[in-house]
Design an enzyme around this catalytic site. Structure first.
Site, mmCIF file in Angstrom:
data_model
loop_
_atom_site.group_PDB
_atom_site.id
_atom_site.type_symbol
_atom_site.label_atom_id
_atom_site.label_comp_id
_atom_site.label_asym_id
_atom_site.label_seq_id
_atom_site.Cartn_x
_atom_site.Cartn_y
_atom_site.Cartn_z
ATOM 1 N N HIS A 7 0.632 -1.048 -0.016
ATOM 2 C CA HIS A 7 -0.083 0.053 0.053
ATOM 3 C C HIS A 7 0.853 1.272 -0.088
ATOM 4 C CE1 HIS A 7 0.667 -0.712 4.342
ATOM 5 N NE2 HIS A 7 0.567 0.690 4.323
ATOM 6 N N HIS A 79 4.013 7.045 3.680
ATOM 7 C CA HIS A 79 4.980 5.859 3.635
ATOM 8 C C HIS A 79 4.587 4.853 2.748
ATOM 9 C CE1 HIS A 79 2.115 4.130 6.794
ATOM 10 N NE2 HIS A 79 2.248 3.072 5.866
ATOM 11 N N GLU A 130 7.710 0.984 4.955
ATOM 12 C CA GLU A 130 6.961 -0.147 5.844
ATOM 13 C C GLU A 130 7.616 -1.344 5.139
ATOM 14 O OE1 GLU A 130 2.895 0.073 6.288
ATOM 15 O OE2 GLU A 130 2.833 -1.126 8.208
HETATM 16 CO CO CO Z 1 1.086 1.329 6.257
#
Ligand code: CO
Length: 134
Positions: A7, A79, A130
Site C-alpha cells: 500500500h 509511507h 514499511e
Molecule cells: Co502502512
C-alpha cells in the site's frame, strides 16, 4: 528481497474530505473509516486493482502522523509498504547493510494483522518504508 507494493499511505487532516476525493472524484472503491487507536490513526482503505491506498487521519493525542501533518498541512504521502516473505530475515539483512530500523527492531502487528517494521527515510531515498510480512 522486497515483493509486491502492499500500500501507499497518505496522511490527511480531514478523512471525510479525502475519502470523498477518492470515492467521488477518482471513482475508487473505499472502505468505511476504521479507527485504530493502538496505531493512533483512523484508516480508510482504498482498494485498487493492483494495490491499496490507505488514507490516515490522526486519532487521539500523540498520533504518529501529527508531526507530519504539521509540516504538510495539505496532507501527503506518508509511507510506502512493501511485502517481504520473512520480516526477521529482511530486518537482519537490512541492518547488516547499515540501514536503520525504527524502534527497537521488533516487528509490531500492523493494520492488516501482520508483522510490520519501519525503515528510516534517510536510508531509503527520503521515503519512510514499511515492510510487511506477506
Ligand atoms: Co502502512
Amino acid at each position: 528481497m522486497i515483493g509486491r507494493l502492499n500500500h501507499v499511505a497518505i496522511a490527511v487532516s480531514n478523512l471525510a474530505a479525502a475519502t470523498a476525493v477518492y470515492k467521488s472524484t477518482l471513482g475508487a472503491e473505499v472502505s468505511e473509516p476504521l479507527p485504530q487507536p493502538e496505531h493512533g490513526v483512523t484508516v480508510v482503505f482504498v482498494t485498487l486493482p493492483n494495490t491499496k491506498v490507505e488514507l490516515l487521519e490522526p486519532l487521539g493525542a500523540g498520533s504518529p502522523i501529527a508531526g507530519f501533518l504539521e509540516r504538510n498541512p495539505a496532507g501527503g504521502i506518508h509511507h510506502i509498504c512493501y511485502e517481504v516473505p520473512d520480516i526477521l530475515a529482511a530486518r537482519d539483512t537490512l541492518k547488516a547493510a547499515g540501514a536503520r530500523v525504527l524502534g527497537d527492531g521488533t516487528p509490531r502487528i500492523g493494520a492488516h494483522g501482520k508483522p510490520v517494521l519501519f525503515l528510516h527515510p534517510k536510508d531509503f531515498c527520503g521515503t519512510l518504508v514499511e515492510l510487511e510480512q506477506a
